[in-house]
Design an enzyme around this catalytic site. Sequence first.
Site, PDB file in Angstrom:
ATOM      1  N   LYS A   1      -3.938 -11.408  -6.832  1.00  0.00           N
ATOM      2  CA  LYS A   1      -5.251 -11.674  -6.223  1.00  0.00           C
ATOM      3  C   LYS A   1      -6.314 -10.706  -6.756  1.00  0.00           C
ATOM      4  CE  LYS A   1      -5.931  -8.841  -2.183  1.00  0.00           C
ATOM      5  NZ  LYS A   1      -6.827  -8.634  -1.095  1.00  0.00           N
TER       6      LYS A   1
ATOM      7  N   LYS B   1     -10.847  -5.452  -4.832  1.00  0.00           N
ATOM      8  CA  LYS B   1     -11.921  -4.506  -5.164  1.00  0.00           C
ATOM      9  C   LYS B   1     -11.382  -3.135  -5.530  1.00  0.00           C
ATOM     10  CE  LYS B   1     -13.605  -4.614  -0.411  1.00  0.00           C
ATOM     11  NZ  LYS B   1     -12.537  -4.121   0.454  1.00  0.00           N
TER      12      LYS B   1
ATOM     13  N   LYS C   1       0.832  -1.221   0.000  1.00  0.00           N
ATOM     14  CA  LYS C   1       0.000   0.000   0.000  1.00  0.00           C
ATOM     15  C   LYS C   1       0.856   1.255   0.000  1.00  0.00           C
ATOM     16  CE  LYS C   1      -4.337  -1.935   0.798  1.00  0.00           C
ATOM     17  NZ  LYS C   1      -5.696  -1.940   1.251  1.00  0.00           N
TER      18      LYS C   1
HETATM   19  P1  ATP Z   1      -8.738  -3.626  -1.084  1.00  0.00           P
HETATM   20  O1  ATP Z   1      -8.683  -3.951  -2.549  1.00  0.00           O
HETATM   21  O2  ATP Z   1      -9.502  -2.390  -0.751  1.00  0.00           O
HETATM   22  O3  ATP Z   1      -7.402  -3.731  -0.394  1.00  0.00           O
HETATM   23  P2  ATP Z   1      -9.695  -6.258  -0.621  1.00  0.00           P
HETATM   24  O4  ATP Z   1     -10.537  -6.607  -1.805  1.00  0.00           O
HETATM   25  O5  ATP Z   1      -8.360  -6.869  -0.510  1.00  0.00           O
HETATM   26  O6  ATP Z   1      -9.619  -4.710  -0.446  1.00  0.00           O
HETATM   27  P3  ATP Z   1     -10.477  -6.402   2.190  1.00  0.00           P
HETATM   28  O7  ATP Z   1     -11.569  -5.541   2.693  1.00  0.00           O
HETATM   29  O8  ATP Z   1      -9.085  -5.948   2.514  1.00  0.00           O
HETATM   30  O9  ATP Z   1     -10.604  -6.634   0.629  1.00  0.00           O
HETATM   31  O10 ATP Z   1     -10.669  -7.893   2.680  1.00  0.00           O
HETATM   32  C1  ATP Z   1     -11.845  -8.471   3.145  1.00  0.00           C
HETATM   33  C2  ATP Z   1     -11.678  -9.951   3.264  1.00  0.00           C
HETATM   34  O11 ATP Z   1     -11.669 -10.557   1.961  1.00  0.00           O
HETATM   35  C3  ATP Z   1     -10.359 -10.371   3.928  1.00  0.00           C
HETATM   36  O12 ATP Z   1     -10.612 -11.484   4.755  1.00  0.00           O
HETATM   37  C4  ATP Z   1      -9.497 -10.787   2.778  1.00  0.00           C
HETATM   38  O13 ATP Z   1      -8.514 -11.727   3.147  1.00  0.00           O
HETATM   39  C5  ATP Z   1     -10.526 -11.398   1.829  1.00  0.00           C
HETATM   40  N1  ATP Z   1     -10.089 -11.334   0.440  1.00  0.00           N
HETATM   41  C6  ATP Z   1      -9.770 -10.210  -0.248  1.00  0.00           C
HETATM   42  N2  ATP Z   1      -9.439 -10.511  -1.519  1.00  0.00           N
HETATM   43  C7  ATP Z   1      -9.540 -11.866  -1.643  1.00  0.00           C
HETATM   44  C8  ATP Z   1      -9.309 -12.793  -2.722  1.00  0.00           C
HETATM   45  N3  ATP Z   1      -8.936 -12.381  -3.920  1.00  0.00           N
HETATM   46  N4  ATP Z   1      -9.519 -14.099  -2.495  1.00  0.00           N
HETATM   47  C9  ATP Z   1      -9.918 -14.530  -1.268  1.00  0.00           C
HETATM   48  N5  ATP Z   1     -10.142 -13.722  -0.216  1.00  0.00           N
HETATM   49  C10 ATP Z   1      -9.962 -12.406  -0.386  1.00  0.00           C
END
Ligand code: ATP
Length: 331
Positions: free
Chosen positions: A196, A199, A114
């Site tokens: 990965k 969002k 980040k």
């Molecule tokens: P950002 O893109 O804003 O960093 P993010 O999509 O990574 O967000 P978070 O809010 O940080 O989402 O995570 C919420 C939950 O979803 C956490 O438990 C995280 O481990 C899980 N998660 C996020 N992306 C994935 C993925 N691609 N596959 C499986 N689990 C995920």
Amino acid sequence: MDRKPVIFSGIQPTGTFTLGNYMGAIKNWVKLQDDYRCVYSVVDLHSVTIRQEPKILRENTMRAYALLLACGVDPEKSVLFVQSHVPTHAEAAWLLGCYTPYGELGRMTQFKDKSAAHSENINAGLFTYPVLQIADILLYNASLVPVGEDQRQHLELSRNTAIRFNGIYGDTFVVPEPYIQKEGGKIMSLQEPAKKMSKSDATPKAYISVLDPPDTMIKKFKSAVTDSGTDVAYRPGKDGVNNLITIYGLITGKTIEETEAEFKGKGYGDFKLAVGEAVANHLKPVQDEYYRLMDDRAYLEACWKQGAEKAFAISSRTLEKARKKVGLLKR
Ligand code: ATP
Ligand code: LTN
């Protein structure tokens, strides 16, 4: 008295949840509700480590809350609240920060990623982000934390801080364990399958938002990056197809072998369409319920108010215990 173990997890209101969030985390949140005392939070304080538009943050927080309900988090069974509505989290984060080494925080890959992505705003909150997460977890004495694979390192840090604090003052916090499923713990980007699904990806084609209309989902799956082969087969190195097989299996309950057999002799085109349709059909009821809830603001408000009251009652007991151990004068 109810002696079921406690679960805690949180999700940031940084945008609409992706299929990765749903498969990796939220699906488990819902599943675990019958066997554990579950506490779940929309962690809005975590999301201000990245600059947010105030109006959008407010909307995203409300939407995230409604979407969790729509996915099946049941406010009668679980505690569901907005993190900033419960002041114990920020207070506990201060205390626990004093038991978390600077060096360990500097090793967090999420911090490194980040800071690289937002080099214009590397603030102290971005660095201490995991301490607030430690507070979230320890305040509820959670023994299990359902998250995706990317959060393993933060969970390890939470364990270290709990063990360190307990070592100094005697048993105070439950030492938490991550709950990460083998399949679906890391859903990959549809455009760069070695990364990965996220969002906050700048390319919307790279992720499936759980609120994408069905034809958008199908289009995104059709343009998913695979490889030059044609066989629907799970093989090392074929990240794109492997990811689609994983998603299809999670939705339909089919094993890798069953999926390979189903699409034997058919090309990637047919397979991608089937994955798209399966995901779209699966998420249709979630979408319908989400739009119904978003029209019922009074219900949502009542729900998050009640959630915050319950969360405050539980977390302030733990915080008082920790304050006392450290030697802070009773208020
Ligand atoms: P950002 O893109 O804003 O960093 P993010 O999509 O990574 O967000 P978070 O809010 O940080 O989402 O995570 C919420 C939950 O979803 C956490 O438990 C995280 O481990 C899980 N998660 C996020 N992306 C994935 C993925 N691609 N596959 C499986 N689990 C995920
Ligand atoms: N850091 C997590 C979100 C999060 C969380 C938590 C997860 C904040 N507090 C407590 C589990 C438990 C993330 O980035 N996905």
